[in-house]
Design a protein around this motif. Sequence first.
Motif, PDB file in Angstrom:
ATOM      1  N   ASP A   1       0.827  -1.205   0.000  1.00  0.00           N
ATOM      2  CA  ASP A   1       0.000   0.000   0.000  1.00  0.00           C
ATOM      3  C   ASP A   1       0.867   1.263   0.000  1.00  0.00           C
ATOM      4  OD1 ASP A   1       0.946  -0.223   2.553  1.00  0.00           O
ATOM      5  OD2 ASP A   1      -0.996  -0.292   3.534  1.00  0.00           O
ATOM      6  N   ARG A   2       2.109   1.136  -0.436  1.00  0.00           N
ATOM      7  CA  ARG A   2       3.039   2.263  -0.615  1.00  0.00           C
ATOM      8  C   ARG A   2       3.441   2.907   0.703  1.00  0.00           C
ATOM      9  NH1 ARG A   2       0.152   5.954  -4.676  1.00  0.00           N
ATOM     10  NH2 ARG A   2      -1.615   5.105  -3.565  1.00  0.00           N
ATOM     11  N   PHE A   3       3.280   2.191   1.791  1.00  0.00           N
ATOM     12  CA  PHE A   3       3.658   2.704   3.095  1.00  0.00           C
ATOM     13  C   PHE A   3       5.120   2.392   3.323  1.00  0.00           C
ATOM     14  CE2 PHE A   3       2.445   4.211   7.150  1.00  0.00           C
ATOM     15  CZ  PHE A   3       1.107   4.553   7.064  1.00  0.00           C
ATOM     16  N   THR A   4       5.922   3.388   3.606  1.00  0.00           N
ATOM     17  CA  THR A   4       7.308   3.136   3.989  1.00  0.00           C
ATOM     18  C   THR A   4       7.418   3.433   5.480  1.00  0.00           C
ATOM     19  OG1 THR A   4       8.051   3.900   1.839  1.00  0.00           O
ATOM     20  CG2 THR A   4       9.719   3.755   3.561  1.00  0.00           C
ATOM     21  N   VAL A   5       7.903   2.473   6.243  1.00  0.00           N
ATOM     22  CA  VAL A   5       8.099   2.725   7.664  1.00  0.00           C
ATOM     23  C   VAL A   5       9.383   3.549   7.819  1.00  0.00           C
ATOM     24  CG1 VAL A   5       8.477   1.660   9.912  1.00  0.00           C
ATOM     25  CG2 VAL A   5       6.847   0.632   8.316  1.00  0.00           C
ATOM     26  N   TYR A   6       9.248   4.722   8.396  1.00  0.00           N
ATOM     27  CA  TYR A   6      10.407   5.615   8.551  1.00  0.00           C
ATOM     28  C   TYR A   6      11.461   4.955   9.445  1.00  0.00           C
ATOM     29  CZ  TYR A   6      13.165   9.667   9.982  1.00  0.00           C
ATOM     30  OH  TYR A   6      14.191  10.523  10.239  1.00  0.00           O
TER      31      TYR A   6
END
Length: 367
Positions: free
Chosen positions: A149-154
């Motif tokens: 879902d295009r989420f990048t965990v910082y």
Amino acid sequence: MTGRFAPTPSGRMHIGNVYAMLGAWLSARKTGDSIRLRIEDIDEPRVVPGAAETMMHDLGWLGLDWDGEPVFQSARHTLYQEALNLLTNLNIDEISDTISTIGIGSYDSDSYGTTANNTINTPGATPLIYPCFCSRADIRAASAPQEGDRFTVYPGTCHRLIANDPQRVKQRLASGDRHSLRIATTDTTIAFHDEVFGNQHYNLAQDIGDTIVRRSDGIYSYQLAVTVDDLDMGITDIVRGRDLLRSNALQIYIRKALIAAGFQSSEPADAAISYAHLPLIDNAAGQRLAKRERSLDLGILTAHGVTAQQIIGYCAWLLGLQGNPEHTKPQPMNAAEALGEFSWSAVRANTSDRVLDQAEFNAYFGL
Ligand code: GLU
């Protein structure tokens, strides 16, 4: 309960937008509740002039009405800044599992503005909102590959910086280094029930990570704006695509932090909220429906003489209100007829992403 339409005015509505908005309208109207219209034009570079007006016209033409005056995010910068100022008073270390005991930090909320003479110097207390100096390239280099879902965990680079070396952060702010603002997350699991996908659990730190609330260009983030708006507008019925399931957990967290920080809401702080995230729509090749697929655009469809009943019927069919869409063909219907067929159990009978076959789509619409 109060629902919402929350379109981004970045172009003409397409079938995917109508599908999500029909879901929101049906959910609210089924129980006789009101629904508000919020134009999500906070990200001004993405806004297409005139698109909001065309969307309002299209919604009316489709028979999807709303209550009250539309709310424009672009007119609410002061509210977002006030919310951010409140959050800036909180410390991460005081956030317990329930995050109900968030305490008040002891540094000045102006610390993250352009003024440089403030201190961020509270030993042992990492602020909930902190400046992040990372570029996208820095983050990409330090991150695991993106989730679907295009989420990048910082990766937490600037979280560690402020925890370990607040003086350095102060110096960088003083020298005017470009920065965004992030909200720190805790090792807490947020659980919620979704009408379509059932019980959901996300660990804030692992699954979501520290998230931007104000971009380095000064634009308030979608996550902050939408949470402030839903709280401020008393929204208790949230319907949108399943790509926002994970964001929902983050928004619950930001909401709790806002309430703990004293943000005034038009709803009681413990108001029950209904969440429903809809299956996405893919093309026959399994790719997510994109805006550039012009044939799905309401402008193109109406130019071909397509009727509102055909569009509502197609979207009701995608929702599963005409039987399982894998085994049925779409039939035209108006919004009132769709309301007669609507229930969340009909939608959740098939939670797979919907497939839009272009040849069948063209045949149905007579294109
Ligand atoms: N504005 C978002 C969109 O158009 C919807 C956001 C939401 O429902 O929270 O995709």
